[in-house]
Scaffold this active site. Structure first.
Site, short mmCIF file in Angstrom:
data_model
loop_
_atom_site.label_atom_id
_atom_site.label_comp_id
_atom_site.label_asym_id
_atom_site.label_seq_id
_atom_site.Cartn_x
_atom_site.Cartn_y
_atom_site.Cartn_z
N ASP A 33 0.81 -1.20 0.00
CA ASP A 33 0.00 0.00 0.00
C ASP A 33 0.85 1.26 0.00
OD1 ASP A 33 -2.33 1.49 2.43
OD2 ASP A 33 -1.90 1.95 0.32
N ASP A 215 -1.59 5.54 -5.19
CA ASP A 215 -1.99 4.73 -4.04
C ASP A 215 -2.39 3.32 -4.44
OD1 ASP A 215 -4.46 5.19 -1.33
OD2 ASP A 215 -2.95 3.64 -1.73
C1 LIG Z 1 -11.71 4.60 -0.34
C2 LIG Z 1 -11.36 5.89 0.33
N1 LIG Z 1 -12.26 6.79 0.74
N2 LIG Z 1 -11.58 7.78 1.28
C3 LIG Z 1 -12.25 8.91 1.84
C4 LIG Z 1 -10.26 7.53 1.20
C5 LIG Z 1 -9.18 8.40 1.66
C6 LIG Z 1 -10.09 6.32 0.60
C7 LIG Z 1 -8.81 5.63 0.33
C8 LIG Z 1 -8.60 4.52 1.37
O1 LIG Z 1 -9.23 4.51 2.43
N3 LIG Z 1 -7.68 3.58 1.03
C9 LIG Z 1 -7.34 2.49 1.79
C10 LIG Z 1 -8.25 1.79 2.57
C11 LIG Z 1 -7.80 0.71 3.32
C12 LIG Z 1 -6.46 0.34 3.26
C13 LIG Z 1 -5.60 1.06 2.46
N4 LIG Z 1 -6.05 2.12 1.73
#
Ligand SMILES: Cc1nn(C)c(C)c1CC(=O)Nc1ccccn1
Length: 326
Positions: A33, A215
């Site tokens: 990640d 990401d």
């Molecule tokens: C999907 C999403 N919504 N919002 C507001 C953000 C910031 C995200 C991205 C996110 O949370 N990514 C994530 C989730 C779990 C593990 C690693 N990365």
């Protein structure tokens, strides 16, 4: 000097990509990640009720960092917390002899329910690692001084195994030249500025997408609300409150999304944006492009990254991102 490569195996719908990692005597599948900086795993310290179906890190091989702890909450409000050990971590033949391994003692349901993934291996900047009272380094930062080149690369693919490399660039993985852009690491992310965009065959990009992070741990491509709106206006999609995002027909006619980075245009095929049927068998798909409302920046997640070869490079001193078509 070390270098190596490890597979990145896609989950259903490419929701995440998992890579085999050896920690002490345990072999786990971790979600690499680039949007976070903690290496955490299901462990012998995780309640059995939360770890059904997961491989677990056996912390008996590690040296406990007494009094240290960690707790992380991701943007989607998932999270985990626990204790910290120093142990040997091997990724694609690259070895960190004393890597901070964060053993989970509590984990949110979205992680417990995803039995393919045994934890995360953070590859963002160590400045956002959550271990207290003394912040720890990511696997990449731990091994960086021993790498042939201070960089790692990401070659994710739609519906097929891709790979990550550490310490070298695999020039067979991309076509054409690499376009490098500067990275602002002040928030701990691989943050860059994306330029104009266009939808479908219009090649003249317009507008400006803006501040974005690369990401690998996020499935979708989150863009400014106006850009998402413009895309779905041409894709015949709509914002569906019940689904909590844009949906569009799965029928294979979704237009490509083109975005300029460092003056070069990169194409996300429409087929990547008809992301997944909203329910099994449905002709309506959840969109791979969504609005970044509430996030504060764009997230170039797997929907974008599987269209390119990406190079996360700190070999020049200042961090930079390289992108090439694949
Ligand atoms: C999907 C999403 N919504 N919002 C507001 C953000 C910031 C995200 C991205 C996110 O949370 N990514 C994530 C989730 C779990 C593990 C690693 N990365």
């Amino acid at each position: 000097a070390q270098s190596g490569t490890v597979a990145a195996d896609p989950q259903q719908y490419d929701q995440a990509y998992l890579s085999p990692v050896t920690i002490g005597n345990s072999q786990l599948m971790l979600d690499f990640d680039t949007g976070s900086a903690d290496l955490w795993a299901f462990s012998n310290e995780t309640p059995a009720s939360e770890s059904v179906g997961h491989a677990k890190y056996d912390s008996s091989t590690g040296t406990e960092l007494q009094g240290y702890s960690w707790s992380i909450t991701y943007g989607d409000q998932s999270g985990a917390a626990g204790n910290v050990y120093a142990d040997k971590v091997v990724v694609g033949g690259v070895t960190a002899t004393k890597q901070a391994v964060e053993a989970a003692t509590s984990i949110s349901t979205s992680f417990s329910d995803n039995t393919d993934s045994d934890g995360l291996l953070g590859l963002a900047f160590s400045s956002i690692n959550t271990v207290t009272p003394k912040q720890q380094t990511t696997f990449f930062d731990t091994v960086k001084p021993t790498l042939a080149k201070a960089l790692f690369t990401c070659d994710l693919k739609q519906g097929n195994a891709g790979s990550y490399t550490f310490g070298y660039i695999d020039t067979s993985k991309y076509t054409g030249s690499v376009t490098y852009v500067p990275v602002d690491d002040s928030q701990g992310f691989w943050s860059f500025t994306a330029g104009g965009y266009s939808v479908g065959s219009d090649n003249a990009t317009s507008g400006s997408v803006g501040v974005s992070i690369a990401d690998t741990g996020t499935s979708l491509l989150y863009l400014p609300a106006a850009v998402a709106k413009a895309y779905y206006a041409k894709a015949g999609g709509k914002f569906d409150n019940q689904q909590g995002g844009y949906t569009l027909p799965c029928n294979g006619n979704a237009p490509d999304f083109n975005v300029a980075i460092g003056g070069k245009t990169f194409v996300v095929p429409g087929s990547y944006i008809a992301y997944a049927p909203i329910t099994s068998g449905s002709q309506t798909c959840f969109g791979g492009i969504q609005a970044n409302t509430g996030i504060g920046f764009n997230i170039f997640g797997d929907v974008f990254l599987k269209a390119v070869y990406a190079i996360f490079d700190v070999s020049q001193g200042a961090p930079r991102l390289g992108f090439a078509a694949q």
